[in-house]
Motif scaffolding. Structure first.
Motif, PDB file in Angstrom:
ATOM      1  N   ALA A  39      61.069  34.114  26.014  1.00  0.00           N
ATOM      2  CA  ALA A  39      61.925  35.480  26.327  1.00  0.00           C
ATOM      3  C   ALA A  39      60.949  36.613  25.468  1.00  0.00           C
ATOM      4  O   ALA A  39      60.381  36.213  24.666  1.00  0.00           O
ATOM      5  CB  ALA A  39      63.261  35.383  25.431  1.00  0.00           C
ATOM      6  N   GLY A  40      60.884  37.722  26.513  1.00  0.00           N
ATOM      7  CA  GLY A  40      60.135  38.895  26.023  1.00  0.00           C
ATOM      8  C   GLY A  40      58.540  38.646  26.573  1.00  0.00           C
ATOM      9  O   GLY A  40      58.008  39.495  26.772  1.00  0.00           O
ATOM     10  N   ILE A  41      58.253  37.639  27.113  1.00  0.00           N
ATOM     11  CA  ILE A  41      57.213  37.327  27.437  1.00  0.00           C
ATOM     12  C   ILE A  41      57.074  37.024  29.088  1.00  0.00           C
ATOM     13  O   ILE A  41      56.412  37.539  30.000  1.00  0.00           O
ATOM     14  CB  ILE A  41      56.104  36.135  26.917  1.00  0.00           C
ATOM     15  N   ASP A  42      57.874  36.014  29.175  1.00  0.00           N
ATOM     16  CA  ASP A  42      57.945  35.464  30.905  1.00  0.00           C
ATOM     17  C   ASP A  42      59.027  36.231  31.586  1.00  0.00           C
ATOM     18  O   ASP A  42      60.087  36.567  31.029  1.00  0.00           O
ATOM     19  CB  ASP A  42      58.301  33.849  30.922  1.00  0.00           C
ATOM     20  N   ASP A  43      58.923  35.912  32.733  1.00  0.00           N
ATOM     21  CA  ASP A  43      60.161  36.384  33.723  1.00  0.00           C
ATOM     22  C   ASP A  43      61.082  35.479  33.459  1.00  0.00           C
ATOM     23  O   ASP A  43      60.920  34.262  34.105  1.00  0.00           O
ATOM     24  CB  ASP A  43      59.578  36.866  34.980  1.00  0.00           C
ATOM     25  N   LEU A  44      62.439  35.721  33.130  1.00  0.00           N
ATOM     26  CA  LEU A  44      63.458  34.537  32.892  1.00  0.00           C
ATOM     27  C   LEU A  44      64.309  34.626  34.109  1.00  0.00           C
ATOM     28  O   LEU A  44      65.466  33.703  34.063  1.00  0.00           O
ATOM     29  CB  LEU A  44      64.306  35.096  31.556  1.00  0.00           C
ATOM     30  N   LYS A  45      64.089  35.230  35.246  1.00  0.00           N
ATOM     31  CA  LYS A  45      64.717  35.192  36.478  1.00  0.00           C
ATOM     32  C   LYS A  45      64.748  33.671  36.906  1.00  0.00           C
ATOM     33  O   LYS A  45      65.926  33.331  37.278  1.00  0.00           O
ATOM     34  CB  LYS A  45      64.391  36.063  37.483  1.00  0.00           C
ATOM     35  N   GLN A  46      63.879  33.026  37.075  1.00  0.00           N
ATOM     36  CA  GLN A  46      63.788  31.798  37.523  1.00  0.00           C
ATOM     37  C   GLN A  46      64.539  30.778  36.765  1.00  0.00           C
ATOM     38  O   GLN A  46      65.196  30.038  37.254  1.00  0.00           O
ATOM     39  CB  GLN A  46      62.264  31.298  37.589  1.00  0.00           C
ATOM     40  N   ALA A  47      64.499  30.903  35.375  1.00  0.00           N
ATOM     41  CA  ALA A  47      65.317  30.148  34.459  1.00  0.00           C
ATOM     42  C   ALA A  47      66.736  30.386  34.668  1.00  0.00           C
ATOM     43  O   ALA A  47      67.471  29.426  34.563  1.00  0.00           O
ATOM     44  CB  ALA A  47      64.865  30.253  33.095  1.00  0.00           C
ATOM     45  N   PHE A  48      66.995  31.628  34.860  1.00  0.00           N
ATOM     46  CA  PHE A  48      68.522  31.752  35.021  1.00  0.00           C
ATOM     47  C   PHE A  48      69.144  31.335  36.538  1.00  0.00           C
ATOM     48  O   PHE A  48      70.508  31.049  36.582  1.00  0.00           O
ATOM     49  CB  PHE A  48      68.694  33.252  34.464  1.00  0.00           C
ATOM     50  N   GLU A  49      68.337  31.519  37.407  1.00  0.00           N
ATOM     51  CA  GLU A  49      68.709  31.058  38.884  1.00  0.00           C
ATOM     52  C   GLU A  49      68.584  29.553  39.103  1.00  0.00           C
ATOM     53  O   GLU A  49      69.168  29.328  40.086  1.00  0.00           O
ATOM     54  CB  GLU A  49      67.802  31.826  39.716  1.00  0.00           C
ATOM     55  N   TYR A  50      68.109  28.865  38.045  1.00  0.00           N
ATOM     56  CA  TYR A  50      67.834  27.461  38.091  1.00  0.00           C
ATOM     57  C   TYR A  50      69.170  26.793  38.248  1.00  0.00           C
ATOM     58  O   TYR A  50      70.220  26.836  37.596  1.00  0.00           O
ATOM     59  CB  TYR A  50      66.994  26.951  36.892  1.00  0.00           C
ATOM     60  N   GLU A  51      69.309  25.747  39.279  1.00  0.00           N
ATOM     61  CA  GLU A  51      70.696  25.049  39.634  1.00  0.00           C
ATOM     62  C   GLU A  51      70.592  24.013  38.277  1.00  0.00           C
ATOM     63  O   GLU A  51      71.719  23.219  38.571  1.00  0.00           O
ATOM     64  CB  GLU A  51      70.642  24.587  40.963  1.00  0.00           C
TER      65      GLU A  51
END
Length: 236
Positions: A39-51
């Motif tokens: 968090a704060g470094i990586d784009d977290l969108k992929q982690a939160f959209e992960y099924e």
């Protein structure tokens, strides 16, 4: 196994040494891969959209500190979208606070820091997934607390804070305390959080002694709980 869920577990870190701990070994034993996002470094969108399963780990910042840590704005927005889809999500400590906030509950500074090993009051609800933690000490390490979100089932309380864990359906689990801490890695916490510990007048040697006394037993109970969770969502 539910083929709809991939066999990789995503974990979002807010602090380098607060990782999956003993759970990481368990996941590997069960045939999972683990991928970390910072968090704060990586784009977290992929982690939160992960099924598949995403686990949101702890950290020393507050969910309300968006002025100082603006990445929280996107993190909370993505988390809200994830929870609306009822995707499998576990939050630990800060992660639990983020889930509570995303579900509309208030998160705020508590009246006292709760740091140390102590037991829980496991609530009498049907099929309480935390039942194995009865008479088991867990590691508490937080200053903030939260109100219980609507439609959430309270699973556990402590002597200091009534809202220690909740679940929404089978997929969403929030744990204010730490079940993941590994006996051989607490020293990283004692080093990294030294300023907080000294300010709160917490005995570092006592924390270390209690870790040696309780951590192994907690790891055994955490394995039971997480296997049950994975079973409930169809991952094992």
């Amino acid at each position: 196994m539910n083929s709809n869920f991939p066999k990789t577990i995503y974990a979002i870190q807010h602090l380098a040494f607060e990782d999956l701990g003993s759970l990481e070994d368990l996941f590997y034993q069960l045939g999972f891969r683990v991928r970390y996002f910072e968090a704060g470094i990586d784009d977290l969108k992929q982690a939160f959209e992960y099924e598949g399963l995403t686990i949101i780990l702890g950290g020393p910042i507050g969910v309300y500190e968006t002025d100082d840590y603006p990445f929280l704005i996107d993190e909370i927005r993505y988390l809200k979208q994830r929870l609306e889809k009822n995707l499998p999500t576990i939050g630990i400590c800060l992660g639990a606070q983020l889930i509570a906030h995303a579900l509309g509950a208030k998160v705020y500074a508590g009246h006292v820091k709760e740091i140390g090993w102590s037991g829980l009051d496991i609530r009498y609800v049907n099929n309480n997934i935390l039942a194995p933690l009865a008479d088991t000490a867990v590691l508490h390490w937080h200053g903030d607390t939260f109100d219980l979100p609507e439609n959430a089932t309270l699973l556990a309380s402590s002597k200091i804070y009534s809202n220690q864990a909740f679940q929404v359906g089978q997929n969403i689990l929030a744990l204010q305390f730490h079940v993941e801490v590994a006996e051989d890695s607490l020293e990283k916490w004692l080093i990294g959080h030294t300023c907080e510990l000294r300010k709160a007048n917490i005995s570092i040697s006592h924390l270390r002694e209690d870790n040696n006394k309780y951590a192994e037993g907690l790891t055994d109970k955490a394995e039971i709980i997480f296997k049950e969770y994975l079973k409930n969502i169809g991952l094992v």
